[in-house]
Design a protein around this motif. Structure first.
Motif, PDB file in Angstrom:
ATOM      1  N   LEU A 231       0.825  -1.208   0.000  1.00 51.05           N
ATOM      2  CA  LEU A 231       0.000   0.000   0.000  1.00 51.05           C
ATOM      3  C   LEU A 231       0.860   1.260   0.000  1.00 51.05           C
ATOM      4  O   LEU A 231       0.509   2.264  -0.627  1.00 51.05           O
ATOM      5  CB  LEU A 231      -0.912  -0.002   1.232  1.00 51.05           C
ATOM      6  N   ALA A 232       2.007   1.199   0.688  1.00 49.43           N
ATOM      7  CA  ALA A 232       2.907   2.362   0.705  1.00 49.43           C
ATOM      8  C   ALA A 232       3.459   2.637  -0.692  1.00 49.43           C
ATOM      9  O   ALA A 232       3.498   3.792  -1.143  1.00 49.43           O
ATOM     10  CB  ALA A 232       4.046   2.122   1.697  1.00 49.43           C
ATOM     11  N   PHE A 233       3.876   1.580  -1.397  1.00 52.03           N
ATOM     12  CA  PHE A 233       4.384   1.757  -2.762  1.00 52.03           C
ATOM     13  C   PHE A 233       3.273   2.195  -3.722  1.00 52.03           C
ATOM     14  O   PHE A 233       3.511   2.994  -4.635  1.00 52.03           O
ATOM     15  CB  PHE A 233       5.015   0.457  -3.263  1.00 52.03           C
ATOM     16  N   LEU A 234       2.052   1.689  -3.491  1.00 54.00           N
ATOM     17  CA  LEU A 234       0.919   2.093  -4.331  1.00 54.00           C
ATOM     18  C   LEU A 234       0.628   3.569  -4.150  1.00 54.00           C
ATOM     19  O   LEU A 234       0.392   4.298  -5.130  1.00 54.00           O
ATOM     20  CB  LEU A 234      -0.310   1.261  -3.960  1.00 54.00           C
ATOM     21  N   SER A 235       0.653   4.012  -2.887  1.00 55.19           N
ATOM     22  CA  SER A 235       0.418   5.428  -2.611  1.00 55.19           C
ATOM     23  C   SER A 235       1.476   6.302  -3.277  1.00 55.19           C
ATOM     24  O   SER A 235       1.163   7.301  -3.922  1.00 55.19           O
ATOM     25  CB  SER A 235       0.426   5.656  -1.093  1.00 55.19           C
ATOM     26  N   THR A 236       2.751   5.907  -3.137  1.00 51.94           N
ATOM     27  CA  THR A 236       3.848   6.674  -3.743  1.00 51.94           C
ATOM     28  C   THR A 236       3.734   6.699  -5.256  1.00 51.94           C
ATOM     29  O   THR A 236       3.898   7.755  -5.891  1.00 51.94           O
ATOM     30  CB  THR A 236       5.196   6.066  -3.330  1.00 51.94           C
ATOM     31  N   GLY A 237       3.440   5.548  -5.847  1.00 46.99           N
ATOM     32  CA  GLY A 237       3.323   5.475  -7.307  1.00 46.99           C
ATOM     33  C   GLY A 237       2.190   6.328  -7.838  1.00 46.99           C
ATOM     34  O   GLY A 237       2.320   6.992  -8.876  1.00 46.99           O
ATOM     35  N   THR A 238       1.058   6.327  -7.120  1.00 46.27           N
ATOM     36  CA  THR A 238      -0.098   7.133  -7.549  1.00 46.27           C
ATOM     37  C   THR A 238       0.229   8.618  -7.524  1.00 46.27           C
ATOM     38  O   THR A 238      -0.076   9.358  -8.472  1.00 46.27           O
ATOM     39  CB  THR A 238      -1.294   6.843  -6.627  1.00 46.27           C
ATOM     40  N   LEU A 239       0.867   9.055  -6.451  1.00 43.29           N
ATOM     41  CA  LEU A 239       1.213  10.479  -6.333  1.00 43.29           C
ATOM     42  C   LEU A 239       2.254  10.886  -7.365  1.00 43.29           C
ATOM     43  O   LEU A 239       2.182  11.989  -7.935  1.00 43.29           O
ATOM     44  CB  LEU A 239       1.715  10.770  -4.927  1.00 43.29           C
ATOM     45  N   GLU A 240       3.218  10.016  -7.608  1.00 39.36           N
ATOM     46  CA  GLU A 240       4.231  10.312  -8.620  1.00 39.36           C
ATOM     47  C   GLU A 240       3.591  10.447  -9.997  1.00 39.36           C
ATOM     48  O   GLU A 240       3.973  11.306 -10.796  1.00 39.36           O
ATOM     49  CB  GLU A 240       5.298   9.212  -8.633  1.00 39.36           C
ATOM     50  N   LEU A 241       2.623   9.592 -10.285  1.00 41.26           N
ATOM     51  CA  LEU A 241       1.945   9.632 -11.583  1.00 41.26           C
ATOM     52  C   LEU A 241       1.225  10.958 -11.789  1.00 41.26           C
ATOM     53  O   LEU A 241       1.397  11.624 -12.815  1.00 41.26           O
ATOM     54  CB  LEU A 241       0.971   8.463 -11.689  1.00 41.26           C
ATOM     55  N   PHE A 242       0.408  11.339 -10.809  1.00 36.45           N
ATOM     56  CA  PHE A 242      -0.352  12.579 -10.949  1.00 36.45           C
ATOM     57  C   PHE A 242       0.570  13.800 -10.969  1.00 36.45           C
ATOM     58  O   PHE A 242       0.318  14.762 -11.710  1.00 36.45           O
ATOM     59  CB  PHE A 242      -1.373  12.703  -9.815  1.00 36.45           C
ATOM     60  N   SER A 243       1.614  13.771 -10.153  1.00 39.97           N
ATOM     61  CA  SER A 243       2.547  14.905 -10.149  1.00 39.97           C
ATOM     62  C   SER A 243       3.264  15.015 -11.490  1.00 39.97           C
ATOM     63  O   SER A 243       3.417  16.121 -12.038  1.00 39.97           O
ATOM     64  CB  SER A 243       3.570  14.728  -9.016  1.00 39.97           C
ATOM     65  N   SER A 244       3.692  13.893 -12.034  1.00 36.93           N
ATOM     66  CA  SER A 244       4.395  13.909 -13.324  1.00 36.93           C
ATOM     67  C   SER A 244       3.494  14.398 -14.444  1.00 36.93           C
ATOM     68  O   SER A 244       3.921  15.172 -15.317  1.00 36.93           O
ATOM     69  CB  SER A 244       4.916  12.498 -13.648  1.00 36.93           C
ATOM     70  N   VAL A 245       2.231  13.948 -14.433  1.00 34.92           N
ATOM     71  CA  VAL A 245       1.275  14.394 -15.465  1.00 34.92           C
ATOM     72  C   VAL A 245       1.046  15.893 -15.360  1.00 34.92           C
ATOM     73  O   VAL A 245       1.002  16.616 -16.379  1.00 34.92           O
ATOM     74  CB  VAL A 245      -0.051  13.623 -15.332  1.00 34.92           C
ATOM     75  N   ALA A 246       0.910  16.388 -14.115  1.00 39.08           N
ATOM     76  CA  ALA A 246       0.675  17.820 -13.925  1.00 39.08           C
ATOM     77  C   ALA A 246       1.877  18.640 -14.381  1.00 39.08           C
ATOM     78  O   ALA A 246       1.725  19.680 -15.056  1.00 39.08           O
ATOM     79  CB  ALA A 246       0.376  18.094 -12.452  1.00 39.08           C
ATOM     80  N   ILE A 247       3.093  18.194 -14.023  1.00 41.44           N
ATOM     81  CA  ILE A 247       4.298  18.920 -14.461  1.00 41.44           C
ATOM     82  C   ILE A 247       4.415  18.873 -15.980  1.00 41.44           C
ATOM     83  O   ILE A 247       4.798  19.865 -16.635  1.00 41.44           O
ATOM     84  CB  ILE A 247       5.554  18.312 -13.792  1.00 41.44           C
ATOM     85  N   ALA A 248       4.047  17.726 -16.580  1.00 39.33           N
ATOM     86  CA  ALA A 248       4.078  17.601 -18.037  1.00 39.33           C
ATOM     87  C   ALA A 248       3.095  18.565 -18.695  1.00 39.33           C
ATOM     88  O   ALA A 248       3.379  19.119 -19.769  1.00 39.33           O
ATOM     89  CB  ALA A 248       3.767  16.164 -18.450  1.00 39.33           C
ATOM     90  N   MET A 249       1.945  18.774 -18.073  1.00 45.84           N
ATOM     91  CA  MET A 249       0.964  19.727 -18.615  1.00 45.84           C
ATOM     92  C   MET A 249       1.538  21.137 -18.630  1.00 45.84           C
ATOM     93  O   MET A 249       1.376  21.883 -19.615  1.00 45.84           O
ATOM     94  CB  MET A 249      -0.318  19.684 -17.776  1.00 45.84           C
ATOM     95  N   VAL A 250       2.217  21.516 -17.543  1.00 48.63           N
ATOM     96  CA  VAL A 250       2.840  22.845 -17.488  1.00 48.63           C
ATOM     97  C   VAL A 250       3.938  22.951 -18.540  1.00 48.63           C
ATOM     98  O   VAL A 250       4.040  23.956 -19.265  1.00 48.63           O
ATOM     99  CB  VAL A 250       3.408  23.114 -16.080  1.00 48.63           C
ATOM    100  N   ALA A 251       4.768  21.910 -18.651  1.00 52.31           N
ATOM    101  CA  ALA A 251       5.859  21.928 -19.630  1.00 52.31           C
ATOM    102  C   ALA A 251       5.320  21.988 -21.050  1.00 52.31           C
ATOM    103  O   ALA A 251       5.872  22.694 -21.921  1.00 52.31           O
ATOM    104  CB  ALA A 251       6.742  20.690 -19.446  1.00 52.31           C
ATOM    105  N   LEU A 252       4.231  21.250 -21.334  1.00 56.79           N
ATOM    106  CA  LEU A 252       3.632  21.266 -22.675  1.00 56.79           C
ATOM    107  C   LEU A 252       3.096  22.648 -23.012  1.00 56.79           C
ATOM    108  O   LEU A 252       3.303  23.155 -24.139  1.00 56.79           O
ATOM    109  CB  LEU A 252       2.518  20.218 -22.742  1.00 56.79           C
ATOM    110  N   TYR A 253       2.426  23.249 -22.039  1.00 50.62           N
ATOM    111  CA  TYR A 253       1.894  24.597 -22.260  1.00 50.62           C
ATOM    112  C   TYR A 253       3.023  25.592 -22.537  1.00 50.62           C
ATOM    113  O   TYR A 253       2.958  26.400 -23.483  1.00 50.62           O
ATOM    114  CB  TYR A 253       1.086  25.026 -21.046  1.00 50.62           C
ATOM    115  N   LEU A 254       4.095  25.526 -21.761  1.00 51.66           N
ATOM    116  CA  LEU A 254       5.195  26.471 -21.947  1.00 51.66           C
ATOM    117  C   LEU A 254       5.935  26.207 -23.257  1.00 51.66           C
ATOM    118  O   LEU A 254       6.328  27.145 -23.969  1.00 51.66           O
ATOM    119  CB  LEU A 254       6.166  26.365 -20.768  1.00 51.66           C
TER     120      LEU A 254
END
Length: 574
Positions: A242-265
């Motif tokens: 569950l700890a690894f699942l939690s970390t993986g989920t947060l990493e996924l959403f954070s990476s997607v969000a940062i990618a959205m900012v990078a794509l926009y810029l």
């Protein structure tokens, strides 16, 4: 706005945190510095990179700003981590000391909660489970609010689109963090229960190994221990999963969000945005500035996600820890004190006097009405059938039960709960199965008494008739023994407990079934030793044995209706 109601576990953890309130307050101010340094560092780096690309120049002031901000941030983070670790250490040390002190006051009543091995797991393993909560999660809760808000305010004047990307994605990260975290809470509770069971089984196996070998049951005991160990392994892996699942989920959403900012810029700098074709919405400086702040915006959220399972683990541990502290001894009310203070003592003042003493609990009679007394130097043998209340009487005398009715007078003075510690210093308690620790005979005899000189130790062993067999051991009183007294017989261990009572110099001895589990010959030897060693002491012995003890001054018989004196002889000091 209505304040969020805390669960009992959360309130317990919050109360513990108050002891280090000033330190945590300082940690918050250090968090403010970190947030400001993050923005300053991004400004300086963005200026350096944009000037190098567009103008081919190197702005020294901007480089100094970025470098200074980075170094200050590193120093502040180090100081902050050290303060958090120190606060966590102080909280756990105080809590562990408080638990051990409380368990000591509970005495035998602690076994109503769990066996000693399970309780030791709570005191050590589960208290240590609070470390990550106080050293990482609690400080991170403030950063996860302040740093993103600071970055959003710094981003808003530069790009409202980047601002809304941050504002939209941040709640999603928090939502999934809480969703996975609740699963981790139940998994941690299950893990702690299995660990407690494993500790109890291991202690039972260790103490009963000799008997299991004699009965040929070592293999079955090993299999039971192996099954529990396998269950603990499964629950531990479940928590990690569950700890690894939690970390993986947060990493996924954070990476997607940062990618959205990078794509926009990126599309903005290429002037390829659908709604702004041929126009760049941001400058190169602003683009680098936003791109540097994007990972910093999600970093506290990702870190909190990693630490969130520490919160669930701490709350699971707090449930079991709080159960120990909630099991408190009751005290007399002021009305009861006034009532019992009216008790008067007639004739000569006995050292112990029971006045209408009885105990009703949950509609059940634990102890019938008793009105008897013991004079200074008298030795009383109390016998009776199981369930008559002998053990209850002993628990009341030792101060482990205070919910009784009636009163106990010590030398004519009512025994109040606040006087228990002074009263216990006068007592020598020899239970049915005296407790020993891994160590030498001397260390066990001195346990709770401090260092004893050799002459006192030798005299106590001689009076308890232990000197002969102790002197024959290879290392004498420095011979190591186990918790079960490996290498010594039951009668020898019982005589050693009498020697420990002599070393305590207590004037009142309380004994519970001193001959339990001994054969007739050994039991007679122990009783003879007691006769010689306890001469001049005030002694109360409880036993199932109906055979009278000739040297006892009083023979009491306890039934479910009460206590009556069977025989009584005057004290003789000849």
């Amino acid at each position: 706005m209505r304040e969020r109601v805390k669960t009992p576990e959360q309130q317990f953890l919050s109360d513990l945190q108050q002891a280090e309130k000033k330190r945590f307050q300082t940690v918050k101010w250090l968090g403010v510095l970190i947030a400001l340094m993050i923005v300053a560092q991004a400004l300086g780096l963005a200026k350096v990179i944009s000037d190098l690309v567009l103008e081919g120049s190197f702005p020294l002031s901007a480089a100094l700003l970025a470098g200074g901000a980075f170094l200050l941030k590193v120093v502040v983070q180090f100081v902050r981590e050290q303060m958090c670790a120190s606060a966590s250490r102080n909280i756990r040390f105080s809590l562990r000391k408080r638990l051990i002190s409380h368990l000591t006051r509970l005495g035998p009543n602690r076994l109503k909660l769990d066996e000693d091995a399970g309780l030791s797991t709570r005191v050590y393993e589960q208290v240590d489970a609070l470390d990550d909560y106080y050293s990482r999660y609690v400080p991170q809760v403030f950063l996860v609010t302040f740093i993103p808000l600071t970055i959003m305010l710094a981003v808003l004047p530069v790009s409202w689109i980047a601002f809304f990307i941050f504002a939209f994605t941040a709640p999603l990260v928090v939502f999934f963090m809480i969703l996975v975290g609740h699963k981790a809470a139940s998994a941690n509770r299950k893990q702690f229960k299995v660990l407690s069971l494993l500790s109890n089984q291991f202690m039972d196996l260790n103490q009963g190994m000799a008997e299991l070998k004699r009965l040929g049951q070592t293999q079955s005991a090993r299999e039971r221990l192996s099954l529990t160990a396998s269950e603990y392994q499964k629950t531990t892996m479940g928590v990690l999963r569950l700890a690894f699942l939690s970390t993986g989920t947060l990493e996924l959403f954070s990476s997607v969000a940062i990618a959205m900012v990078a794509l926009y810029l990126g599309l903005g700098l290429l002037e390829q945005l659908p709604w702004q074709t041929g126009v760049s919405p941001v400058s190169l400086f602003a683009a680098f500035y936003l791109l540097l702040l994007a990972p910093e915006f999600y970093l506290p959220l990702r870190q909190l996600g990693n630490d969130y399972h520490a919160k669930q683990k701490a709350e699971a541990a707090a449930t079991d820890i709080q159960a120990i502290l909630d099991m408190a001894l009751s005290t007399f009310s002021e009305h009861e004190k006034e009532k019992f203070s009216e008790t008067t003592v007639h004739q000569s003042t006995p050292i112990i006097q029971f006045v209408d003493l009885h105990w009703q609990q949950d509609g059940r009679t634990r102890l019938a009405n008793i009105s008897v007394s013991i004079q200074q130097g008298e030795r009383v043998w109390l016998r009776g059938e199981s369930g008559a209340g002998k053990t209850s009487l002993m628990s009341i005398l030792l101060g482990f039960e205070q919910q009784y009715q009636g009163s106990i007078l010590i030398e004519g003075t009512l025994l109040y709960p606040e006087d228990i510690q002074a009263w216990r210093r006068r007592l020598a308690w020899i239970p049915q199965q005296p407790e020993w620790v891994q160590g030498t005979i001397r260390q066990n005899l001195e346990l709770g008494l401090g260092k004893c000189n050799d002459d006192d130790l030798r005299m106590a062993l001689m009076k308890a008739q232990c000197w002969d067999f102790v002197g024959q051991l290879r290392f004498g009183w420095d011979t190591p023994i186990s918790e079960a007294g490996t290498g010594l017989s039951g009668g020898q261990m019982q005589r050693l407990s009498i020697a420990r009572a002599l070393l305590s110099k207590a004037d009142i001895w309380l004994l519970d079934e001193p001959c339990s589990g001994l054969d007739l010959e050994t039991a007679e030897q122990v009783l003879n030793t007691l006769d010689e060693a306890s001469f001049g002491k005030t002694v109360l012995i409880i036993s199932h044995d109906t055979h009278p003890v000739v040297w006892a001054n009083q023979q009491w018989v306890m039934t479910k209706e009460g206590v009556h004196v069977a025989t009584q002889t005057p004290i003789s000091y000849v």
